[in-house]
Design a protein around this motif. Structure first.
Motif, PDB file in Angstrom:
ATOM      1  N   GLY A  31       0.814  -1.213   0.000  1.00  0.00           N
ATOM      2  CA  GLY A  31       0.000   0.000   0.000  1.00  0.00           C
ATOM      3  C   GLY A  31       0.847   1.262   0.000  1.00  0.00           C
ATOM      4  O   GLY A  31       0.560   2.222  -0.725  1.00  0.00           O
ATOM      5  N   ALA A  32       1.905   1.247   0.809  1.00  0.00           N
ATOM      6  CA  ALA A  32       2.786   2.420   0.883  1.00  0.00           C
ATOM      7  C   ALA A  32       3.530   2.633  -0.427  1.00  0.00           C
ATOM      8  O   ALA A  32       3.703   3.770  -0.881  1.00  0.00           O
ATOM      9  N   LEU A  33       3.966   1.537  -1.064  1.00  0.00           N
ATOM     10  CA  LEU A  33       4.648   1.654  -2.352  1.00  0.00           C
ATOM     11  C   LEU A  33       3.726   2.265  -3.406  1.00  0.00           C
ATOM     12  O   LEU A  33       4.150   3.098  -4.216  1.00  0.00           O
ATOM     13  N   GLY A  34       2.468   1.845  -3.378  1.00  0.00           N
ATOM     14  CA  GLY A  34       1.504   2.398  -4.334  1.00  0.00           C
ATOM     15  C   GLY A  34       1.320   3.892  -4.163  1.00  0.00           C
ATOM     16  O   GLY A  34       1.286   4.648  -5.147  1.00  0.00           O
ATOM     17  N   LEU A  35       1.241   4.339  -2.904  1.00  0.00           N
ATOM     18  CA  LEU A  35       1.075   5.769  -2.634  1.00  0.00           C
ATOM     19  C   LEU A  35       2.332   6.548  -3.008  1.00  0.00           C
ATOM     20  O   LEU A  35       2.248   7.665  -3.555  1.00  0.00           O
ATOM     21  N   LEU A  36       3.494   5.962  -2.738  1.00  0.00           N
ATOM     22  CA  LEU A  36       4.745   6.623  -3.104  1.00  0.00           C
ATOM     23  C   LEU A  36       4.882   6.739  -4.623  1.00  0.00           C
ATOM     24  O   LEU A  36       5.394   7.730  -5.148  1.00  0.00           O
ATOM     25  N   ALA A  37       4.386   5.707  -5.336  1.00  0.00           N
ATOM     26  CA  ALA A  37       4.424   5.749  -6.803  1.00  0.00           C
ATOM     27  C   ALA A  37       3.525   6.863  -7.330  1.00  0.00           C
ATOM     28  O   ALA A  37       3.879   7.585  -8.274  1.00  0.00           O
ATOM     29  N   LEU A  38       2.356   7.022  -6.710  1.00  0.00           N
ATOM     30  CA  LEU A  38       1.445   8.086  -7.133  1.00  0.00           C
ATOM     31  C   LEU A  38       2.053   9.466  -6.904  1.00  0.00           C
ATOM     32  O   LEU A  38       1.798  10.413  -7.663  1.00  0.00           O
ATOM     33  N   GLU A  39       2.867   9.591  -5.871  1.00  0.00           N
ATOM     34  CA  GLU A  39       3.490  10.869  -5.552  1.00  0.00           C
ATOM     35  C   GLU A  39       4.790  11.083  -6.317  1.00  0.00           C
ATOM     36  O   GLU A  39       5.433  12.127  -6.173  1.00  0.00           O
ATOM     37  N   GLY A  40       5.194  10.085  -7.105  1.00  0.00           N
ATOM     38  CA  GLY A  40       6.417  10.207  -7.878  1.00  0.00           C
ATOM     39  C   GLY A  40       7.683   9.977  -7.086  1.00  0.00           C
ATOM     40  O   GLY A  40       8.781  10.281  -7.550  1.00  0.00           O
ATOM     41  N   ALA A  41       7.548   9.428  -5.881  1.00  0.00           N
ATOM     42  CA  ALA A  41       8.717   9.187  -5.038  1.00  0.00           C
ATOM     43  C   ALA A  41       9.319   7.805  -5.265  1.00  0.00           C
ATOM     44  O   ALA A  41      10.468   7.552  -4.897  1.00  0.00           O
ATOM     45  N   ALA A  42       8.555   6.878  -5.858  1.00  0.00           N
ATOM     46  CA  ALA A  42       9.033   5.519  -6.123  1.00  0.00           C
ATOM     47  C   ALA A  42       8.544   5.086  -7.497  1.00  0.00           C
ATOM     48  O   ALA A  42       7.516   5.567  -7.991  1.00  0.00           O
ATOM     49  N   ILE A  43       9.289   4.177  -8.091  1.00  0.00           N
ATOM     50  CA  ILE A  43       8.921   3.675  -9.412  1.00  0.00           C
ATOM     51  C   ILE A  43       9.111   2.165  -9.440  1.00  0.00           C
ATOM     52  O   ILE A  43      10.084   1.634  -8.880  1.00  0.00           O
ATOM     53  N   GLU A  44       8.179   1.447 -10.053  1.00  0.00           N
ATOM     54  CA  GLU A  44       8.264  -0.002 -10.156  1.00  0.00           C
ATOM     55  C   GLU A  44       8.835  -0.388 -11.504  1.00  0.00           C
ATOM     56  O   GLU A  44       8.384   0.090 -12.556  1.00  0.00           O
ATOM     57  N   THR A  45       9.838  -1.254 -11.496  1.00  0.00           N
ATOM     58  CA  THR A  45      10.454  -1.768 -12.717  1.00  0.00           C
ATOM     59  C   THR A  45      10.270  -3.276 -12.763  1.00  0.00           C
ATOM     60  O   THR A  45       9.705  -3.869 -11.839  1.00  0.00           O
ATOM     61  N   GLU A  46      10.738  -3.911 -13.804  1.00  0.00           N
ATOM     62  CA  GLU A  46      10.634  -5.366 -13.914  1.00  0.00           C
ATOM     63  C   GLU A  46      11.392  -6.068 -12.794  1.00  0.00           C
ATOM     64  O   GLU A  46      10.994  -7.142 -12.346  1.00  0.00           O
ATOM     65  N   ALA A  47      12.474  -5.440 -12.349  1.00  0.00           N
ATOM     66  CA  ALA A  47      13.306  -6.062 -11.316  1.00  0.00           C
ATOM     67  C   ALA A  47      12.816  -5.753  -9.903  1.00  0.00           C
ATOM     68  O   ALA A  47      13.235  -6.402  -8.942  1.00  0.00           O
ATOM     69  N   GLY A  48      11.928  -4.781  -9.771  1.00  0.00           N
ATOM     70  CA  GLY A  48      11.438  -4.411  -8.444  1.00  0.00           C
ATOM     71  C   GLY A  48      11.239  -2.910  -8.323  1.00  0.00           C
ATOM     72  O   GLY A  48      11.091  -2.198  -9.314  1.00  0.00           O
TER      73      GLY A  48
END
Length: 416
Positions: free
Chosen positions: A393-410
């Motif tokens: 859940g936290a990763l999803g929110l961070l992605a929405l805020e542009g603080a984290a990005i998901e790649t194929e490796a993680g």
């Protein structure tokens, strides 16, 4: 002994190597407690109230056994209540078990104990004579154990110590006041507590050492890896004639979240806290808030009214009834006034600039991410000390805020 299915002789050797009492042979019962407390310092993040309540009610060995043997939540709750604890909500306990399990690795505790022995660190338990009684005021948010490098006298002096803290971006004025207060308190026979950071903290420690006094540095990572690295020589000196303390096991890296939690130990272990210099959003104001929450007297050193570097101190004096202190005698007056004083009001400073005002869960997950290396969700959960569901859940929110990005490796931390 049945802890992580390890041989009792191995556990006793590891426990003996980090025991505070070197004159008495560590028996099987004491070894089990030392090992369990060492394990808990790596399983639960600092300030985890559920872990604190569980260890207090069941004892560290039984609490660890409940996790290792996967007791049912109903059984754990019943045992905790029978042990004298206030009822722990089943929902909170279930979430806690989920976030602890990724860190339940016997090799981690063994490695931490071996590394501690290698650097001559000891594990201080609440029953040890040198345990700083002030941290008990934190209740279930207090440390389960403390890892220490240093001399007994430094820890014993905490019962009459003063915390001097301040901003990393110190001015010449702030450094001058840090030296004056640190050296002055040392000359009066008062030990000084701080956090070994750049700026005010470092100057405080240096002044005390130069005066031949006792100083204690609380770290946000393991005592085997001094941080910041630029203070390696300073911390090495403190570990020789004072004490370097952490509630995290050897090998643990410092994170923003852990710095904030470390501040509560600085505030609780001393009898008074003085903020020497701090901007409006300085992290040292977090220590001031912790001091107020445990009823410690709070002081602040005024600075030039035109200086942004003193805006935080001025705010403490103006809005939160911090005592205005300008000399060593005024600091001593503040500290001696602790007995019988009125409870300090709770401070809601709205600070912690380093956290960028992120909620705690998001901050811990962001700390667990790397800019360069992609990490799986499971790895991030283990590093953050959180459950998989909360981490996702936290990763999803961070992605929405542009603080984290998901790649194929993680997942990676996004440069901003």
């Amino acid at each position: 002994m049945s802890i992580f299915a390890l041989d009792s002789n191995q556990v006793m050797r590891l426990a003996s190597a980090v025991s505070v009492d070197t004159k008495t042979e560590v028996d099987e019962s004491a070894a089990a407690e030392i090992f369990a407390r060492a394990a808990w310092t790596g399983i639960a993040e600092p300030g985890d109230s559920v872990a604190g309540a569980l260890v207090t009610s069941l004892g560290p060995v039984a609490a660890l056994t409940s996790l290792v043997d996967s007791w049912s939540i109903e059984r754990v709750t019943a045992e905790a209540v029978a042990g004298g604890a206030d009822s722990i909500a089943a929902h909170d306990l279930a979430l806690a078990f989920d976030r602890w399990r990724p860190r339940l690795v016997s090799s981690a505790a063994i490695t931490a104990l071996r590394q501690a022995a290698r650097v001559s660190a000891r594990l201080v338990r609440p029953t040890d004579s040198i345990w700083p009684a002030g941290v008990d005021d934190l209740g279930v948010h207090g440390p389960i154990a403390l890892w220490v490098r240093g001399i007994d006298a430094a820890l014993e002096s905490l019962s009459s110590s003063v915390a001097l803290v301040g901003a990393r971006a110190a001015t010449g004025y702030g450094e001058h006041m840090a030296m004056e207060l640190g050296a002055g308190l040392s000359d009066k026979g008062v030990s000084v507590v701080s956090g070994a950071a750049y700026g005010i903290d470092g100057m405080v420690h240096r002044a005390v050492l130069a005066s031949g006094g006792l100083t204690v540095a609380f770290l946000a990572g393991g005592v085997d890896r001094f941080y910041p690295s630029g203070h390696d020589a300073l911390l090495g000196r403190i570990a020789t004639v004072g004490a370097v303390v952490s509630e995290l096991p050897c090998g643990s890296p410092p994170t923003k979240w852990r710095f904030l939690q470390r501040n509560r130990l600085i505030a609780a272990s001393s009898v008074a806290t003085v903020v020497v210099e701090a901007g409006r959003r300085s992290g040292s104001l977090n220590t001031a808030a912790h001091a107020a929450s445990v009823g410690r007297p709070l002081g602040a050193v005024p600075g030039p009214v035109t200086s942004p570097s003193s805006a935080g101190c001025h705010r403490l004096i103006r809005e939160f009834d911090a005592a205005c202190v300008t000399s060593v005698d005024e600091v001593l007056e503040l500290a001696s006034g602790m007995a019988g004083s009125a409870p300090q009001p709770e401070l809601d400073l709205g600070v912690d600039a380093s956290s960028e005002r992120l909620p705690p869960d998001q901050l811990r997950v962001l700390d667990a991410l790397s800019v360069r290396s992609a990490r799986t969700t499971a790895d991030v959960a283990r590093r953050a000390g959180m459950s998989m569901g909360t981490t996702e859940g936290a990763l999803g929110l961070l992605a929405l805020e542009g603080a984290a990005i998901e790649t194929e490796a993680g997942w990676r931390k996004q440069k901003r």
